[in-house]
Design a protein around this motif. Structure first.
Motif, mmCIF file in Angstrom:
data_model
loop_
_atom_site.group_PDB
_atom_site.id
_atom_site.type_symbol
_atom_site.label_atom_id
_atom_site.label_comp_id
_atom_site.label_asym_id
_atom_site.label_seq_id
_atom_site.Cartn_x
_atom_site.Cartn_y
_atom_site.Cartn_z
ATOM 1 N N GLU A 1 -18.772 -26.036 10.694
ATOM 2 C CA GLU A 1 -20.982 -25.535 11.282
ATOM 3 C C GLU A 1 -20.266 -23.910 11.184
ATOM 4 O O GLU A 1 -21.534 -23.138 11.060
ATOM 5 C CB GLU A 1 -20.788 -26.631 12.113
ATOM 6 C CG GLU A 1 -20.846 -28.002 12.109
ATOM 7 C CD GLU A 1 -21.397 -28.538 13.403
ATOM 8 O OE1 GLU A 1 -21.338 -28.345 14.314
ATOM 9 O OE2 GLU A 1 -21.778 -30.280 13.324
ATOM 10 N N TYR B 1 -9.436 -38.062 16.630
ATOM 11 C CA TYR B 1 -10.477 -37.212 16.791
ATOM 12 C C TYR B 1 -11.009 -35.193 17.597
ATOM 13 O O TYR B 1 -11.964 -35.156 16.498
ATOM 14 C CB TYR B 1 -11.026 -37.926 17.917
ATOM 15 C CG TYR B 1 -12.261 -37.909 19.349
ATOM 16 C CD1 TYR B 1 -13.461 -38.345 17.905
ATOM 17 C CD2 TYR B 1 -12.067 -37.339 20.270
ATOM 18 C CE1 TYR B 1 -14.092 -38.105 18.480
ATOM 19 C CE2 TYR B 1 -13.616 -36.348 20.484
ATOM 20 C CZ TYR B 1 -14.832 -37.081 19.371
ATOM 21 O OH TYR B 1 -15.895 -37.114 20.686
ATOM 22 N N ARG B 2 -9.736 -35.196 18.385
ATOM 23 C CA ARG B 2 -9.612 -33.808 18.652
ATOM 24 C C ARG B 2 -9.775 -32.617 16.977
ATOM 25 O O ARG B 2 -10.886 -31.822 17.305
ATOM 26 C CB ARG B 2 -8.923 -33.238 19.430
ATOM 27 C CG ARG B 2 -8.991 -33.995 20.451
ATOM 28 C CD ARG B 2 -8.277 -33.568 22.557
ATOM 29 N NE ARG B 2 -6.865 -33.218 21.814
ATOM 30 C CZ ARG B 2 -6.330 -34.210 22.511
ATOM 31 N NH1 ARG B 2 -7.401 -35.410 23.271
ATOM 32 N NH2 ARG B 2 -4.710 -34.752 21.843
ATOM 33 N N LYS C 1 -14.889 -29.746 12.385
ATOM 34 C CA LYS C 1 -16.365 -30.159 11.781
ATOM 35 C C LYS C 1 -17.252 -28.752 12.916
ATOM 36 O O LYS C 1 -18.116 -27.950 12.558
ATOM 37 C CB LYS C 1 -16.428 -31.404 12.927
ATOM 38 C CG LYS C 1 -17.953 -31.213 13.210
ATOM 39 C CD LYS C 1 -19.156 -32.093 13.180
ATOM 40 C CE LYS C 1 -19.995 -32.445 13.595
ATOM 41 N NZ LYS C 1 -20.948 -33.313 14.971
ATOM 42 N N LYS C 2 -16.352 -27.926 13.605
ATOM 43 C CA LYS C 2 -17.189 -26.982 14.678
ATOM 44 C C LYS C 2 -17.102 -25.349 13.871
ATOM 45 O O LYS C 2 -18.230 -24.747 13.900
ATOM 46 C CB LYS C 2 -16.348 -27.191 16.089
ATOM 47 C CG LYS C 2 -16.546 -25.472 16.828
ATOM 48 C CD LYS C 2 -16.488 -25.841 18.354
ATOM 49 C CE LYS C 2 -16.395 -24.725 19.325
ATOM 50 N NZ LYS C 2 -15.875 -24.164 20.104
ATOM 51 N N GLU C 3 -15.154 -25.836 12.994
ATOM 52 C CA GLU C 3 -15.289 -24.142 12.241
ATOM 53 C C GLU C 3 -16.611 -24.137 11.438
ATOM 54 O O GLU C 3 -16.695 -23.513 10.460
ATOM 55 C CB GLU C 3 -14.217 -24.116 12.369
ATOM 56 C CG GLU C 3 -12.975 -24.186 13.113
ATOM 57 C CD GLU C 3 -14.019 -22.446 13.723
ATOM 58 O OE1 GLU C 3 -13.421 -21.366 12.926
ATOM 59 O OE2 GLU C 3 -13.695 -23.077 14.835
ATOM 60 N N SER D 1 -22.554 -28.056 7.203
ATOM 61 C CA SER D 1 -23.275 -29.615 8.024
ATOM 62 C C SER D 1 -22.142 -30.037 7.764
ATOM 63 O O SER D 1 -21.857 -30.156 6.671
ATOM 64 C CB SER D 1 -24.455 -29.724 8.107
ATOM 65 O OG SER D 1 -24.506 -30.484 6.945
ATOM 66 N N HIS D 2 -21.905 -31.196 8.568
ATOM 67 C CA HIS D 2 -20.712 -32.036 8.737
ATOM 68 C C HIS D 2 -20.934 -33.331 7.903
ATOM 69 O O HIS D 2 -20.460 -34.142 7.124
ATOM 70 C CB HIS D 2 -19.908 -33.541 9.912
ATOM 71 C CG HIS D 2 -21.510 -33.848 10.450
ATOM 72 N ND1 HIS D 2 -22.345 -33.010 10.975
ATOM 73 C CD2 HIS D 2 -22.324 -35.508 10.537
ATOM 74 C CE1 HIS D 2 -22.861 -33.736 12.101
ATOM 75 N NE2 HIS D 2 -23.400 -34.949 11.275
ATOM 76 N N ARG E 1 -10.715 -33.506 14.028
ATOM 77 C CA ARG E 1 -12.183 -33.822 13.280
ATOM 78 C C ARG E 1 -12.790 -32.735 14.234
ATOM 79 O O ARG E 1 -14.142 -32.538 13.156
ATOM 80 C CB ARG E 1 -12.372 -35.187 12.943
ATOM 81 C CG ARG E 1 -11.651 -35.659 11.844
ATOM 82 C CD ARG E 1 -11.787 -37.183 12.457
ATOM 83 N NE ARG E 1 -12.039 -38.199 13.042
ATOM 84 C CZ ARG E 1 -11.095 -39.089 12.922
ATOM 85 N NH1 ARG E 1 -10.225 -39.268 12.671
ATOM 86 N NH2 ARG E 1 -11.078 -39.567 13.949
ATOM 87 N N LYS E 2 -12.944 -32.837 15.446
ATOM 88 C CA LYS E 2 -13.801 -32.111 16.399
ATOM 89 C C LYS E 2 -13.777 -30.504 16.319
ATOM 90 O O LYS E 2 -15.045 -29.549 15.679
ATOM 91 C CB LYS E 2 -13.586 -32.456 17.624
ATOM 92 C CG LYS E 2 -15.492 -31.993 18.579
ATOM 93 C CD LYS E 2 -15.172 -32.555 19.840
ATOM 94 C CE LYS E 2 -15.764 -32.827 20.814
ATOM 95 N NZ LYS E 2 -16.035 -33.208 22.250
ATOM 96 N N LYS E 3 -12.416 -30.085 15.986
ATOM 97 C CA LYS E 3 -12.004 -28.885 15.863
ATOM 98 C C LYS E 3 -12.682 -28.289 14.614
ATOM 99 O O LYS E 3 -13.773 -26.875 14.156
ATOM 100 C CB LYS E 3 -10.600 -28.114 16.403
ATOM 101 C CG LYS E 3 -10.170 -28.509 17.526
ATOM 102 C CD LYS E 3 -8.941 -27.581 17.626
ATOM 103 C CE LYS E 3 -8.329 -27.888 18.983
ATOM 104 N NZ LYS E 3 -7.530 -27.817 19.078
ATOM 105 N N SER F 1 -6.860 -40.668 19.503
ATOM 106 C CA SER F 1 -7.315 -38.869 20.414
ATOM 107 C C SER F 1 -7.408 -37.918 19.431
ATOM 108 O O SER F 1 -7.959 -36.940 19.862
ATOM 109 C CB SER F 1 -7.388 -39.341 21.821
ATOM 110 O OG SER F 1 -6.012 -39.258 22.065
#
Length: 184
Positions: free
Chosen positions: A176, A165-166, A172-174, A181-182, A168-170, A162
């Protein structure tokens, strides 16, 4: 090996204590090599990478930031050596690809973009908690398995998954936000 030791712990009389580092980190280096390329390297190659790792660390001792975690430096050196060694075994197939990269200007743009992405990722990592950074480094740079990370940090595998996952999400957001793009 005590997790998260800073380089300054290995400095005696303004000189790096290489013997102590070798004693404490040889197993760590071996494990990274085996996790990355166990089927692709001979025992002689593994021994060569281990000795080269400590030689490179010693050779660059003046450039080391004493406040940084030693295992991160070592993992980076090992990762590069393993990649270099596995590349050598496939060199005949890669030479043409390499020549094409040098001739193609668009490829150089891609390399610059990749560096920018890495810079964004490093900034995100810098703002994370120490344990999250360690999980990220162990998984992505040291190629450790999730189970091994969980055991090492005394947390559950689900917790490791988890957190990754968090992170990678952060990231990806930065990325973008930075216009990447991812997919690319």
């Amino acid at each position: 090996m005590e997790k998260g030791k800073k380089i300054q712990k290995y400095i005696n009389n303004h000189e790096i204590d290489l013997e102590k580092i070798i004693e404490e980190y040889s197993g760590y280096v071996y494990k990274i090599i085996k996790n990355m390329a166990s089927a692709h390297l001979s025992d002689e190659d593994v021994e060569e990478i281990i000795s080269d790792t400590f030689f490179i660390l010693w050779k660059n001792r003046e450039k080391l930031d004493e406040e940084k975690i030693l295992s991160s430096y070592i993992a980076g050196i090992v990762r590069n050596l393993v990649r270099g060694k596995t590349r050598v075994t496939n060199l005949h197939a890669d030479i043409l690809d390499y020549e094409n990269i040098l001739q193609d200007g668009q490829k150089m743009d891609m390399i610059c973009e990749q560096r920018e992405r890495i810079s964004i990722i490093e900034k995100v990592l810098k703002n994370m908690k120490e344990e999250d950074r360690m999980i990220f480094h162990l998984y992505y740079y040291s190629s450790m398995k999730i189970k091994d990370i969980a055991d090492k940090l005394d947390i559950t595998e689900f917790n490791v998954k988890s957190r990754l996952y968090r992170m990678r999400k952060k990231i990806k957001k930065e990325l973008e936000k930075g216009g990447y793009s991812h997919e690319g």
